[in-house]
Scaffold this active site. Structure first.
Site, PDB file in Angstrom:
ATOM      1  N   CYS A 161       4.599 -14.928   0.955  1.00 35.97           N
ATOM      2  CA  CYS A 161       4.607 -14.216   1.017  1.00 35.97           C
ATOM      3  C   CYS A 161       5.962 -13.228   0.210  1.00 35.97           C
ATOM      4  O   CYS A 161       6.060 -12.179   0.385  1.00 35.97           O
ATOM      5  CB  CYS A 161       6.555 -15.167   2.139  1.00 35.97           C
ATOM      6  SG  CYS A 161       7.383 -16.029   1.114  1.00 35.97           S
TER       7      CYS A 161
ATOM      8  N   HIS B 172       4.067 -15.434 -17.394  1.00 43.27           N
ATOM      9  CA  HIS B 172       4.286 -15.013 -16.840  1.00 43.27           C
ATOM     10  C   HIS B 172       3.761 -16.192 -15.588  1.00 43.27           C
ATOM     11  O   HIS B 172       4.455 -16.419 -14.412  1.00 43.27           O
ATOM     12  CB  HIS B 172       4.033 -13.442 -16.341  1.00 43.27           C
ATOM     13  CG  HIS B 172       3.814 -13.446 -14.466  1.00 43.27           C
ATOM     14  ND1 HIS B 172       5.436 -12.723 -14.211  1.00 43.27           N
ATOM     15  CD2 HIS B 172       3.608 -13.513 -13.421  1.00 43.27           C
ATOM     16  CE1 HIS B 172       5.703 -12.849 -12.690  1.00 43.27           C
ATOM     17  NE2 HIS B 172       3.913 -12.961 -12.810  1.00 43.27           N
TER      18      HIS B 172
END
Length: 479
Positions: free
Chosen positions: A50, A102
């Protein structure tokens, strides 16, 4: 080969754009297959939640790989013209160490909307499993994701960054507490019986809520969840009736279109003026934003929870420092492995290319000598020329080779390897791109050209030089 990461997250894209980029689990295999069908992409994993959609890929070159990923994202069914235009500023791209760092930070919930939330490590694990099942992983992505998941577990076990963690669902409950104070006695409607809905129900019960209704497309699933947590089950066709008699609505059902419209909510609240909190934690949205325009209704989506996330991050600043240090150490360890993995083939290709140059120059020298004295060089003379050329090449390569191997355990050693590959023309020879016909794709080298991918030698597939083209014909590329 280059590792890249391309995507958009809550830091760069609105909830609306993230919803259009979201890839449901049932569509992941197809998207992964389409991505790896591109000639520039060898391995790929897609993490779609999401709060983010990110592609991690191993590519021939970073620019080619990034273009391939962006093209695929633009081709997603939900990406219309306005979303495609917004991608330009929303997408970020990282390569090599930046991509590794990351992913490790994502798996450790250091890049989450809510610092320390516990859901993301499971989402990364499922994304990796989906890619494994689709057959789009390889040696590099397997090691990368396993190391990232190990790092996430290490951060949670060695720091308190996850203490009293707040996911999107728990942030919604926290927002309800701010609005109503105590939640005991409040009536709640949870739309969606998935992971987000289940989390929300659990936290609501912790806050003393006992009057809970779970609405879901599949009634049996709603009933199973409601039974476990002491609530009631309902179908989506009952939303209008239910919305008119609750104090809080938590929408966690990604239906692909709004299930709760402004009109539906207006009819549900006709004649009622009690305050209503509507929190939409789904992507795409379950509730139309215009619902917030109705009197007495407070509407909030994932973007609106960022203020709470910022406050949570400040409270956990000390633990995040410890977590960042752990992640940095794990990233260094992975980069050291990656560097060691790259050094051996680089050294081999350097020497292979040197041998090809030596062979060519020995042949040239032998021909020149033969022309000068009118007779071919003897076998002994040719052997002497070859020995001299090999000795010169060996002496010239000894220093670079030794230094590359010395740097193999240094996390920053990849810079030396990349420099060597560039300076020696191993990734892109002057003659053209590396040959790829061993993978059933078109070879872009001129016939007879040096193939960087195969140790600097000639074409390993036995391709012969093409006959001279006719004057009027266009020269064709060799397969």
């Amino acid at each position: 080969m280059t590792l890249i990461a391309v995507g958009a997250s809550h830091r760069t894209a609105s909830a609306d754009l993230r919803g259009k980029l979201a890839i449901p689990a049932d569509r992941l295999p197809g998207e992964l297959a389409a991505l790896c069908a591109h000639e520039a992409v060898f391995e790929a994993v897609i993490v779609s939640t999401c709060n983010r959609t990110e592609v991690y890929a191993v590519t021939l070159t970073a620019p080619d790989g990034m273009r391939a990923v962006v093209e695929r994202l633009r081709a997603l069914p939900g990406v219309d013209e306005s979303a495609a235009a917004a991608l330009g500023s929303a997408l970020y791209a990282k390569q090599g160490p930046g991509a590794v760092e990351h992913l490790f930070r994502v798996a450790s919930s250091l890049d989450s909307l809510v610092l320390g939330e516990s859901q993301v490590i499971g989402q990364v694990r499922r994304a990796f499993a989906a890619a494994e099942e689709a057959g789009t992983t390889g040696g590099l992505t397997r090691r990368l994701f396993r190391s990232a998941l190990e790092t996430g577990k290490l951060v949670r076990s060695r720091t308190a960054i996850g203490a009293r963690s707040v996911s999107a669902s728990t942030a919604a409950v926290e927002l309800a507490k701010r609005m109503f104070g105590s939640l005991e006695g409040r009536r709640v409607l949870v739309i969606g019986a998935g992971e987000m809905g289940e989390l929300a129900l659990g936290y609501l019960r912790d806050q003393g809520v006992r009057d809970v209704t779970v609405a879901n497309r599949t009634f049996e699933r709603a009933a199973a969840l409601a039974a476990r947590l002491g609530g009631r089950a309902a179908g989506l066709d009952e939303l209008e009736a239910l919305a008119g008699r609750v104090d809080i609505v938590i929408a966690a059902h990604a239906a692909g279109r709004p299930l709760v419209t402004k009109g539906l909510m207006a009819r549900a609240r006709a004649g009622r003026d009690e305050p209503l909190l509507v929190v939409d934690v789904a992507l795409p949205r379950t509730v139309e934003p215009e619902v917030g325009e109705l009197a007495g209704v407070t509407w909030c989506d994932l973007d609106g929870l960022s203020e709470m996330a910022d406050g949570n991050a400040r409270l956990r600043a000390a633990e995040s420092v410890k977590a960042e240090a752990l992640v940095a150490a794990q990233v260094d360890a992975f980069l050291a492995w990656l560097q060691e993995r790259e050094v051996a083939p680089t050294v081999k290709q350097m020497h292979g290319k040197a041998r090809a140059v030596c062979d060519a120059e020995v042949a040239r020298a032998a021909k020149a000598l033969a022309a000068c004295r009118g007779e071919a060089v003897s076998e002994e003379e040719r052997a002497a020329l070859e020995a001299m050329a090999a000795a010169i090449a060996k002496k010239l390569l000894h220093g670079p080779t030794a230094r590359l191997r010395k740097q193999a355990l240094d996390p920053d050693g990849y810079r030396y390897t990349e420099a060597a590959r560039y300076l020696f023309g191993l990734d892109a020879c002057p003659q053209g791109f590396s040959c790829r016909s061993d993978e059933g794709r078109t070879c872009r080298l001129a016939a007879g050209g040096i193939c960087a991918r195969h140790g600097g030698g000639a074409c390993p597939h036995g391709k012969k030089a093409a006959p001279p083209a006719r004057p009027a014909a266009r020269k064709e590329e060799v397969a």
